[in-house]
Write a protein that holds these residues in place. Sequence first.
Motif, PDB file in Angstrom:
ATOM      1  N   CYS A  19       0.730  -1.043  -0.038  1.00 24.39           N
ATOM      2  CA  CYS A  19       0.050  -0.060   0.074  1.00 24.39           C
ATOM      3  C   CYS A  19       0.845   1.118   0.086  1.00 24.39           C
ATOM      4  CB  CYS A  19      -0.811  -0.047   1.323  1.00 24.39           C
ATOM      5  SG  CYS A  19      -1.678   1.639   1.378  1.00 24.39           S
ATOM      6  N   HIS A  33      -4.637  -3.964  -3.790  1.00 19.42           N
ATOM      7  CA  HIS A  33      -3.201  -3.543  -3.697  1.00 19.42           C
ATOM      8  C   HIS A  33      -2.335  -4.538  -4.488  1.00 19.42           C
ATOM      9  CE1 HIS A  33      -4.988  -1.286  -0.550  1.00 19.42           C
ATOM     10  NE2 HIS A  33      -4.030  -0.366  -0.778  1.00 19.42           N
ATOM     11  N   PRO A  34      -1.329  -4.205  -5.180  1.00 15.36           N
ATOM     12  CA  PRO A  34      -0.545  -5.252  -5.983  1.00 15.36           C
ATOM     13  C   PRO A  34       0.442  -5.722  -4.789  1.00 15.36           C
ATOM     14  CG  PRO A  34       0.103  -2.931  -6.426  1.00 15.36           C
ATOM     15  CD  PRO A  34      -1.170  -2.953  -5.589  1.00 15.36           C
ATOM     16  N   TYR A  36       4.562  -6.497  -4.387  1.00 11.75           N
ATOM     17  CA  TYR A  36       5.642  -5.823  -4.782  1.00 11.75           C
ATOM     18  C   TYR A  36       6.337  -5.521  -6.192  1.00 11.75           C
ATOM     19  CZ  TYR A  36       9.860  -2.796  -4.385  1.00 11.75           C
ATOM     20  OH  TYR A  36      10.571  -1.920  -4.914  1.00 11.75           O
ATOM     21  N   PHE A  39       3.800  -3.899  -8.369  1.00  4.73           N
ATOM     22  CA  PHE A  39       4.166  -2.284  -7.809  1.00  4.73           C
ATOM     23  C   PHE A  39       5.432  -1.798  -8.718  1.00  4.73           C
ATOM     24  CE2 PHE A  39       5.957   0.742  -4.933  1.00  4.73           C
ATOM     25  CZ  PHE A  39       4.979   1.824  -5.114  1.00  4.73           C
ATOM     26  N   ARG A  40       6.486  -2.309  -8.468  1.00  9.66           N
ATOM     27  CA  ARG A  40       7.652  -1.935  -8.945  1.00  9.66           C
ATOM     28  C   ARG A  40       7.754  -1.701 -10.279  1.00  9.66           C
ATOM     29  NH1 ARG A  40      12.620  -4.102 -10.644  1.00  9.66           N
ATOM     30  NH2 ARG A  40      14.494  -2.760  -9.746  1.00  9.66           N
ATOM     31  N   GLU A  42       4.884  -0.997 -12.114  1.00  6.53           N
ATOM     32  CA  GLU A  42       4.218   0.004 -12.505  1.00  6.53           C
ATOM     33  C   GLU A  42       4.740   1.400 -12.261  1.00  6.53           C
ATOM     34  OE1 GLU A  42      -0.191   1.790 -11.320  1.00  6.53           O
ATOM     35  OE2 GLU A  42       0.561  -0.072 -10.602  1.00  6.53           O
ATOM     36  N   LEU A  56       0.818   7.940  -8.727  1.00  2.00           N
ATOM     37  CA  LEU A  56       1.580   6.833  -7.993  1.00  2.00           C
ATOM     38  C   LEU A  56       2.905   7.441  -7.529  1.00  2.00           C
ATOM     39  CD1 LEU A  56       2.166   4.033  -7.280  1.00  2.00           C
ATOM     40  CD2 LEU A  56       3.157   3.834  -9.831  1.00  2.00           C
TER      41      LEU A  56
END
Length: 328
Positions: A19, A33-34, A36, A39-40, A42, A56
Amino acid sequence: MFDHIEWNVRKAFGKSPVCVHVGDVKECDIKRHPTYPKFRAEAISAGVRSAPTSRLWESLIAMGRLCDLDDDSTWRLVILDCIVPCFRLLSTRIARDFRVEREEIRSAMVATALEVWADTAVGVPPRHVRDRMVKAAFEVAFRYGSANSSEYSMDDIEIFVRPEISTPSSPLRATSIIDMSGIRDTGVAEQIRGERLGALLQGHGCFDAVRGFHDELRSGRRSGSVSQAVRATRLGRSRISDPNLYYYASDLYPPFIGLREAAGVMGIAESAAHRLIRAGQFPFPVARAGRSYKVSVKALMHFKDIPDAIVHVEDIENGALHANGGVR
């Protein structure tokens, strides 16, 4: 160095959802929520396309700033981990063309990026921080290569460690006959600090909620937030009192509040708070969740000089009992 940064970040997050809005998935209004790695990927893509317009990256910078207030480098490392892919190819090319050590160039780039991180803490909108870090790192890499020297100062890497912030005296001191600064016994000072806060909470009529929090601590359904290291070094009576019943005063409050409520505490209009955030002049970092902003209560306490004292359940309850005239 780059691999070391990535390894530490992946170790910190594991396979859990990440988050970037408020730091805790359970506290976040956004429910998806993705992990890590996703997320990285993106964040890297958004940074390359246009970091200044990326929500973001605005949230990512804000989380880094909030962690700085707690002397926590986790999100600062995340920011580096999402930036260094831009450094890999350039550092390899400069090392080859100028015949210098690649690792030395990479160390210089990371140190410079951290310098910019520190320099942009105030007065620079979060949306511009990422690009400034990358630009400065690129410039120092080219200078390092053209100078064909292996000498580079790494002293500024110490930015990872923030100086300890001195804790102001209790806000109840003006109504107390006891001067805390004159007490040398840490156990006595600790007890008085807790009793003062308990009396204050009782006076504001909110002790029923505090009692429920204490019941959870005693039953083991919840644990205090004070680490073992702090217990050993800062708590005078931890050897004779249950160390699991210590907690920070901020544990009694929600982790985040809305910008409107925070602006009211600060004594400014919500519209003025929005203008300060856009200009990068808000006095402390805020978290972005969707189209709204959330303010860390701990950060607000720092701003208002409200000490986040370490207290014990029994001291809080004794202070509340005294303030209530001995009636439970």
